[in-house]
Design a protein around this motif. Structure first.
Motif, short mmCIF file in Angstrom:
data_model
loop_
_atom_site.label_atom_id
_atom_site.label_comp_id
_atom_site.label_asym_id
_atom_site.label_seq_id
_atom_site.Cartn_x
_atom_site.Cartn_y
_atom_site.Cartn_z
N GLU A 98 -13.50 55.74 -57.96
CA GLU A 98 -11.91 56.64 -57.83
C GLU A 98 -11.75 56.85 -56.46
O GLU A 98 -10.27 56.40 -56.49
N GLU A 168 -22.61 54.56 -62.28
CA GLU A 168 -21.35 54.34 -63.27
C GLU A 168 -20.95 52.87 -62.39
O GLU A 168 -20.31 52.83 -61.39
N ILE A 173 -15.85 51.81 -65.91
CA ILE A 173 -15.06 53.26 -66.04
C ILE A 173 -13.39 53.00 -66.28
O ILE A 173 -12.66 51.85 -66.88
N GLY A 174 -13.83 54.04 -67.89
CA GLY A 174 -12.32 53.55 -68.13
C GLY A 174 -11.68 52.30 -69.23
O GLY A 174 -10.80 51.83 -69.79
N GLY A 213 -19.63 55.69 -67.99
CA GLY A 213 -18.29 54.10 -68.18
C GLY A 213 -18.31 54.00 -69.38
O GLY A 213 -19.38 53.55 -69.78
N SER A 214 -17.35 54.67 -69.91
CA SER A 214 -16.74 54.43 -71.29
C SER A 214 -18.11 54.72 -72.32
O SER A 214 -18.22 54.89 -72.60
N VAL A 215 -18.49 56.29 -72.08
CA VAL A 215 -19.71 56.47 -73.09
C VAL A 215 -18.77 57.47 -73.93
O VAL A 215 -17.58 58.15 -73.86
N LEU A 233 -21.84 60.96 -67.59
CA LEU A 233 -21.31 61.57 -67.01
C LEU A 233 -19.86 60.95 -67.76
O LEU A 233 -19.74 59.60 -68.00
P1 PGA Z 1 -14.96 57.13 -68.35
O1 PGA Z 1 -14.58 57.59 -67.32
O2 PGA Z 1 -15.65 58.04 -69.92
O3 PGA Z 1 -13.98 57.68 -69.18
O4 PGA Z 1 -15.24 55.31 -68.65
C1 PGA Z 1 -16.88 57.97 -66.57
C2 PGA Z 1 -15.79 58.54 -65.17
O5 PGA Z 1 -15.55 57.89 -64.05
O6 PGA Z 1 -16.48 59.40 -64.68
#
Ligand code: PGA
Length: 258
Positions: A98, A168, A173-174, A213-215, A233
């Motif tokens: 990001e 990631e 991610i998200g 990433g979407s964990v 993460l």
């Molecule tokens: P997420 O984000 O678990 O909401 O996919 C992970 C991150 O951006 O570090």
């Protein structure tokens, strides 16, 4: 041996009082073991209140989501490593996708931040990962190697020991679409091979590589089944106490890497 590391990246969520209430609620519920480290990375504005709420005996350690590379000066809106240290931060997330996509961060600046973090005894968590288009084009390995090289080139063997890398993939991610364990393991092997080539087999063996990433509580167990994945993460799933606590319980039941 690599200790598992679970990092909650809260992004731009929780005010100072919400953040303090969260850690007060989760701390007594955490499964604690020497085989797992826990870090929360609140917004800068909540570092102080979270530190106060944690007290001295909490198993949660404090991390920041970003920092600037200079110690002080005319850099409006920036935060430095000494400022984070004084607030009790032990870790700092650097190069999150990001930051790269929305705030124009590039490898050379990320490298400067990384060096500044290390100079101040903060442990950097370097985020790297490919976009969906890059994966589709078969460029995942190349992108990871470029990002690693851009951020880490020239780092001494001594300083690289404080490093954690977070793989990631941007598309995960998200999005609710996590990488499969196989996809993550393949990327982690690429990262370890890079570390072995740049430094040594020992650095590759001892550096923690996280997946992000979407964990969720549903997929963390499958991800940690592979001893290539040293933790996670986590964004969204770390914002609710119940799912954060569940994730820590699962991580704790799996334990450290050989
Ligand atoms: P997420 O984000 O678990 O909401 O996919 C992970 C991150 O951006 O570090």
């Amino acid at each position: 041996m690599r200790t598992i590391l679970i990092v909650g990246n809260w992004k731009m969520n929780k005010t100072a009082s919400e953040a303090a209430a969260f850690v007060r609620e989760v701390t007594p519920r955490l499964s604690v073991s020497p085989a797992v480290d826990y870090v929360v990375a609140p917004p800068f504005t909540a570092l102080e209140s979270v530190r106060a709420a944690l007290g001295s005996s909490s198993p949660l350690q404090l991390g920041a989501q970003n920092m600037f590379w200079e110690d002080r000066g005319a850099y409006t809106g920036e935060i430095s490593a000494p400022m984070l240290k004084e607030l009790g931060c032990r870790y700092v997330i650097l190069g999150h996708s990001e930051r790269r996509a929305l705030f124009g961060e590039q490898n050379d600046g990320i490298q400067k931040k990384l060096r500044a973090a290390l100079a101040h005894d903060l442990k950097p968590i370097l985020c790297i990962g490919e976009s969906f288009a890059q994966r589709e084009d078969g460029k995942t390995e190349e992108v990871l190697q470029q990002q690693l090289h851009g951020a880490l080139a020239g780092l001494s063997l001594h300083s690289v020991t404080a490093l954690t890398v977070a793989y990631e993939p941007v598309w995960a991610i998200g999005t609710g679409k996590a990488a499969t364990t196989d996809q993550a393991v393949a990327a982690h092997r690429t990262i370890r091979a890079f570390l072995a080539k740049m430094w040594s087999a020992n650095v590759a063996d001892t550096t923690r590589i996280l997946y992000g990433g979407s964990v969720t509580p549903q997929n963390i167990g499958a991800l940690l089944q592979s001893d290539q994945i040293d933790g996670a993460l986590i964004g969204g799933a770390c914002l609710q106490a119940d799912s954060f606590v569940t994730i820590t319980t699962i991580a704790q039941s799996i334990g450290a890497r050989p």
